[in-house]
Design a protein around this motif. Structure first.
Motif, PDB file in Angstrom:
ATOM      1  N   ALA A  68      39.974  39.350  35.948  1.00  0.00           N
ATOM      2  CA  ALA A  68      41.380  39.068  36.249  1.00  0.00           C
ATOM      3  C   ALA A  68      42.288  39.999  35.457  1.00  0.00           C
ATOM      4  O   ALA A  68      41.919  40.508  34.390  1.00  0.00           O
ATOM      5  CB  ALA A  68      41.708  37.615  35.925  1.00  0.00           C
ATOM      6  N   THR A  69      43.477  40.221  35.974  1.00  0.00           N
ATOM      7  CA  THR A  69      44.471  41.035  35.277  1.00  0.00           C
ATOM      8  C   THR A  69      44.708  40.476  33.879  1.00  0.00           C
ATOM      9  O   THR A  69      44.871  39.258  33.716  1.00  0.00           O
ATOM     10  CB  THR A  69      45.799  41.025  36.060  1.00  0.00           C
ATOM     11  N   PRO A  70      44.712  41.319  32.851  1.00  0.00           N
ATOM     12  CA  PRO A  70      44.980  40.828  31.489  1.00  0.00           C
ATOM     13  C   PRO A  70      46.275  40.007  31.444  1.00  0.00           C
ATOM     14  O   PRO A  70      47.308  40.427  31.961  1.00  0.00           O
ATOM     15  CB  PRO A  70      45.107  42.116  30.670  1.00  0.00           C
ATOM     16  N   GLY A  71      46.170  38.839  30.851  1.00  0.00           N
ATOM     17  CA  GLY A  71      47.312  37.939  30.794  1.00  0.00           C
ATOM     18  C   GLY A  71      47.515  37.141  32.067  1.00  0.00           C
ATOM     19  O   GLY A  71      48.446  36.339  32.158  1.00  0.00           O
ATOM     20  N   GLY A  72      46.636  37.333  33.064  1.00  0.00           N
ATOM     21  CA  GLY A  72      46.755  36.617  34.327  1.00  0.00           C
ATOM     22  C   GLY A  72      45.972  35.325  34.314  1.00  0.00           C
ATOM     23  O   GLY A  72      45.827  34.664  33.280  1.00  0.00           O
ATOM     24  N   TYR A  73      45.408  34.982  35.466  1.00  0.00           N
ATOM     25  CA  TYR A  73      44.733  33.698  35.632  1.00  0.00           C
ATOM     26  C   TYR A  73      43.558  33.546  34.671  1.00  0.00           C
ATOM     27  O   TYR A  73      42.759  34.467  34.498  1.00  0.00           O
ATOM     28  CB  TYR A  73      44.230  33.556  37.066  1.00  0.00           C
ATOM     29  N   ARG A  74      43.455  32.383  34.049  1.00  0.00           N
ATOM     30  CA  ARG A  74      42.305  32.081  33.194  1.00  0.00           C
ATOM     31  C   ARG A  74      41.649  30.747  33.549  1.00  0.00           C
ATOM     32  O   ARG A  74      40.506  30.499  33.213  1.00  0.00           O
ATOM     33  CB  ARG A  74      42.746  32.061  31.712  1.00  0.00           C
ATOM     34  N   GLY A  75      42.404  29.868  34.213  1.00  0.00           N
ATOM     35  CA  GLY A  75      41.834  28.591  34.621  1.00  0.00           C
ATOM     36  C   GLY A  75      41.653  27.642  33.449  1.00  0.00           C
ATOM     37  O   GLY A  75      42.079  27.906  32.326  1.00  0.00           O
TER      38      GLY A  75
END
Length: 408
Positions: A71-78
């Protein structure tokens, strides 16, 4: 709802219609365009793919990764899970996915599913006996569709009877979290990790005739595995954890949705009561018509990709709409009609490609067995509330009833 290809990534659509009336909303989206920018009810932006051909191709596209690290850094992590619960097939790409799935298949065999058929029917009959004893009305979700798969999973994994009450409470806390008490989910995760760790240690010392003991044997069989071709301890624990979610939530919703579909189509209900041998084919149409998983597992492109003529940058979230694809009239004519005689080959309710549901035979067997027992026992089954009072869970990723009051 507007097409993202026209409005751009800074104008995401509102997902409320997808929660309130999903099939009408998906029909409008399919008509407007193949790919749309949305903001999920978790606040995270994503690209939503709606048409059958695009969804089917994307499900098998190796550039669309399930690994959140892409995922894009700083984006979705769940939702943050400890490593011992997060190293599962739903977060893996090849070669790890290939290795783990190959090892799991050794324990999760069709023979084990066939061996469970009679026990599942006994559990179903026992639950229906209890419903009869209490008398009508009953909540078919709480009294039947829910207890059946959790009992099957506990039997499958070899979870002792004395531990099942706690196991069910933790499962409910994770699958239907209370938004006003987020700490309960964290507590359930911690308790379940401790439980699985202890259970694995106990079965390692004293194996039983169950799937978890088989998985432990796969994990520990150094002689039977090629160098490096074995489960790690985290993968072993995570697989046991995954079986809970894959085998519980989806099966509850599949059974509940199928029963409601039949109650909405009383002539087809009567036909299946007269001809229960037709249930396996009927379950395939129930899966297409109103399946339990409207969306695939979130994916992350490892490079810029084009889907339906829309460029999606690497690392951004991609959601593939199984529910929309299965109602695409290009693939399934008159898709809003329940037609058990249609060509159902290629429906996507259980996935496609290397991530096709490993537990699909078990889910199908449970649904067929549950419906067969229910329809034979209650020929006069009917809703006990007005149809308009029924409510589904407000979630993009799950399609299931909160309750299903019935009488007979």
């Amino acid at each position: 709802m507007q097409n993202t290809a026209e409005t751009g990534p800074d104008a995401p659509i509102d997902v409320t219609p997808l929660l309130d009336d999903p099939y009408a909303a998906y029909a409008a989206l399919r008509e407007a365009g193949p790919v749309h920018r949305i903001t999920g009810n978790d606040g995270n932006p994503a690209w939503l793919v709606t048409r059958y051909d695009d969804v089917r191709r994307a499900l098998a596209d190796p550039r669309l990764s399930l690994d959140k690290r892409n995922a894009t850094p700083g984006g979705y992590r769940g939702f943050a899970l400890p490593p011992a619960l997060d190293a599962n097939l739903l977060n893996m790409d090849p070669p790890d996915h290939t290795r783990v799935r190959r090892l799991v298949v050794k324990a999760f065999t069709p023979g084990r599913v066939d061996a469970l058929r009679a026990p599942v029917r006994r559990v179903a009959d026992g639950l229906l006996d209890a419903m009869v004893e209490r008398g009508a009305p009953a909540d078919l979700i709480a009294d039947y569709a829910g207890p059946l798969p959790i009992t099957v999973i506990c039997d499958l994994l070899g979870i002792p009877q004395r531990d099942r009450r706690d196991f069910l409470a933790w499962s409910d806390a994770l699958i239907t979290p209370d938004p006003t008490r987020p700490e309960l989910m964290k507590q359930a995760v911690g308790a379940m990790l401790e439980f699985y760790t202890g259970l694995i240690a106990a079965k390692r010392a004293e194996p039983g005739d169950d799937l978890l003991s088989d998985l432990i044997a796969v994990r520990d069989d150094a002689d039977g595995n090629r160098d490096g071709d074995r489960l790690t301890e985290d993968e072993l624990t995570s697989l046991a954890f995954l079986i809970l979610f894959a085998g519980y939530e989806n099966t509850v919703h599949l059974i509940g949705n199928a029963v409601l579909t039949l109650l909405d189509h009383p002539e087809q209900l009567r036909q299946l009561q007269r001809n229960p041998a037709e249930l396996p084919a009927a379950v395939e149409e129930f899966l297409r018509y109103d399946g339990p998983a409207p969306l695939s597992i979130r994916r992350f492109p490892t490079e810029d990709v084009e889907i339906g003529g829309v460029r999606i940058p690497a690392g951004e979230s991609v959601l593939l709409s199984i529910a929309s694809a299965n109602r695409d009239p290009v693939r399934f004519p008159d898709p809003d009609v329940l037609d058990r005689g249609r060509d159902l080959s290629g429906h996507l309710a259980l996935g496609h490609g290397i991530h096709y549901c490993l537990g699909a035979p078990l889910a199908r067997m449970e649904a067929v067995t549950a419906l067969e027992a229910l329809l034979s026992r209650f020929p006069g089954l009917r809703l006990d509330v007005p149809r308009g009072q029924l409510r589904h869970r407000r979630a993009l990723r799950a399609r299931g009833l909160i309750s299903l009051p019935v009488a007979w």
